[in-house]
Design an enzyme around this catalytic site. Sequence first.
Site, PDB file in Angstrom:
ATOM      1  N   ASP A  84       0.851  -1.185   0.000  1.00  0.00           N
ATOM      2  CA  ASP A  84       0.000   0.000   0.000  1.00  0.00           C
ATOM      3  C   ASP A  84       0.898   1.251   0.000  1.00  0.00           C
ATOM      4  O   ASP A  84       1.805   1.356   0.836  1.00  0.00           O
ATOM      5  CB  ASP A  84      -0.869  -0.063   1.279  1.00  0.00           C
ATOM      6  CG  ASP A  84      -1.967   0.962   1.313  1.00  0.00           C
ATOM      7  OD1 ASP A  84      -2.395   1.428   0.245  1.00  0.00           O
ATOM      8  OD2 ASP A  84      -2.421   1.293   2.431  1.00  0.00           O
ATOM      9  N   HIS A 207      -9.382   5.152  -1.805  1.00  0.00           N
ATOM     10  CA  HIS A 207      -8.674   5.061  -0.519  1.00  0.00           C
ATOM     11  C   HIS A 207      -9.526   5.744   0.544  1.00  0.00           C
ATOM     12  O   HIS A 207     -10.488   6.441   0.238  1.00  0.00           O
ATOM     13  CB  HIS A 207      -7.312   5.757  -0.633  1.00  0.00           C
ATOM     14  CG  HIS A 207      -6.288   4.929  -1.339  1.00  0.00           C
ATOM     15  ND1 HIS A 207      -5.172   4.433  -0.704  1.00  0.00           N
ATOM     16  CD2 HIS A 207      -6.223   4.484  -2.615  1.00  0.00           C
ATOM     17  CE1 HIS A 207      -4.465   3.727  -1.566  1.00  0.00           C
ATOM     18  NE2 HIS A 207      -5.070   3.742  -2.743  1.00  0.00           N
ATOM     19  N   GLY A 208      -9.115   5.573   1.799  1.00  0.00           N
ATOM     20  CA  GLY A 208      -9.820   6.257   2.882  1.00  0.00           C
ATOM     21  C   GLY A 208     -11.250   5.765   3.045  1.00  0.00           C
ATOM     22  O   GLY A 208     -12.166   6.557   3.260  1.00  0.00           O
ATOM     23  N   GLY A 209     -11.443   4.429   2.967  1.00  0.00           N
ATOM     24  CA  GLY A 209     -12.793   3.857   3.030  1.00  0.00           C
ATOM     25  C   GLY A 209     -13.489   4.015   4.366  1.00  0.00           C
ATOM     26  O   GLY A 209     -14.707   3.876   4.459  1.00  0.00           O
TER      27      GLY A 209
HETATM   28  P1  13P Z   1      -8.692   4.466   6.095  1.00  0.00           P
HETATM   29  O1  13P Z   1      -7.637   4.340   7.151  1.00  0.00           O
HETATM   30  O2  13P Z   1      -9.305   5.809   6.082  1.00  0.00           O
HETATM   31  O3  13P Z   1      -9.677   3.380   6.153  1.00  0.00           O
HETATM   32  O4  13P Z   1      -7.918   4.362   4.689  1.00  0.00           O
HETATM   33  C1  13P Z   1      -7.180   3.217   4.377  1.00  0.00           C
HETATM   34  C2  13P Z   1      -6.412   3.375   3.126  1.00  0.00           C
HETATM   35  O5  13P Z   1      -6.804   4.076   2.219  1.00  0.00           O
HETATM   36  C3  13P Z   1      -5.153   2.634   2.997  1.00  0.00           C
HETATM   37  O6  13P Z   1      -4.467   2.966   1.834  1.00  0.00           O
END
Ligand code: 13P
Length: 287
Positions: A84, A207-209
């Site tokens: 990631d 990203h950022g789910g």
């Molecule tokens: P969150 O931590 O907001 O769930 O995002 C995870 C992410 O996008 C990892 O690349």
Amino acid sequence: MLVSAKEMLDKAKAGHYAVGQFNINNLEWTKAILLTAQECNSPVILGVSEGAGKYMTGYKTIVGMVNGMIEELGITVPVALHLDHGSFDHCVKCIDAGFSSVMFDGSHFSIEENVEKTKEIVALAHAKGVSVEAEVGSIGGEEDGVVGAGECADPKECKAISDLGIDFLAAGIGNIHGKYPENWAGLSFETLDAIQQLTGDMPLVLHGGTGIPTEMIQKAISLGVAKINVNTECQLSFAAATREYIEAGKDQQGKGFDPRKLLAPGTEAIKATVKEKMEIFGSVGKA
Ligand code: 13P
């Protein structure tokens, strides 16, 4: 056996659902996510940040652990092991160590440099059957100590990167890592729509789910998002369940906490979080 994330994401894009990427930090998280994917008959992507890679002693250890678990837990659903937000050097390390997928995050470079470096990673990765995610437009919030201000990607730049032979594309559309602030403007569906118009069949990555309302997730999937990353929500549920266990004082009458029992409630909490996400993303039954 680990598989590249390409096929599962092409299928997801065509089938209008998304595969979850859940970040792993240790054995318990990995086991919880794999067991839940199997129970839900869902494909899954295990995400590893560079920081988590270092914490787990290195990429070879992670490959060994994940391959061992897939065999010994009898996991038959498709599993991709994915770096990631990788730097160039770490993408190379992961490709060599046996990861089946990498994200090269060149979003902080100029578009020209991002194009050049992404091309090199695509050549190295594809020679070994490893899938590649690229990023355009930085995703806001903090991850591994790096703070980015969320921005909307330029659809033309997305098209330029998408034409390099990458397998899926992360484009900033106002999303951020971690919890969303009260005054968050929401996802820019206009940007997402423009990106999908130019990039066609390319699976897009959100990203950022954590903390994105279900309706927004579903709208994003309808506009081409086929992979959604979740990390913070697992951290929060793990921490809450662990705290509750400790506060309940179940410490074996002063003899200390049994490490396996101590981590069990948090592990169960992660399973519940992952299952809930897989249901929202529509990947249940799609293995
Ligand atoms: P969150 O931590 O907001 O769930 O995002 C995870 C992410 O996008 C990892 O690349």
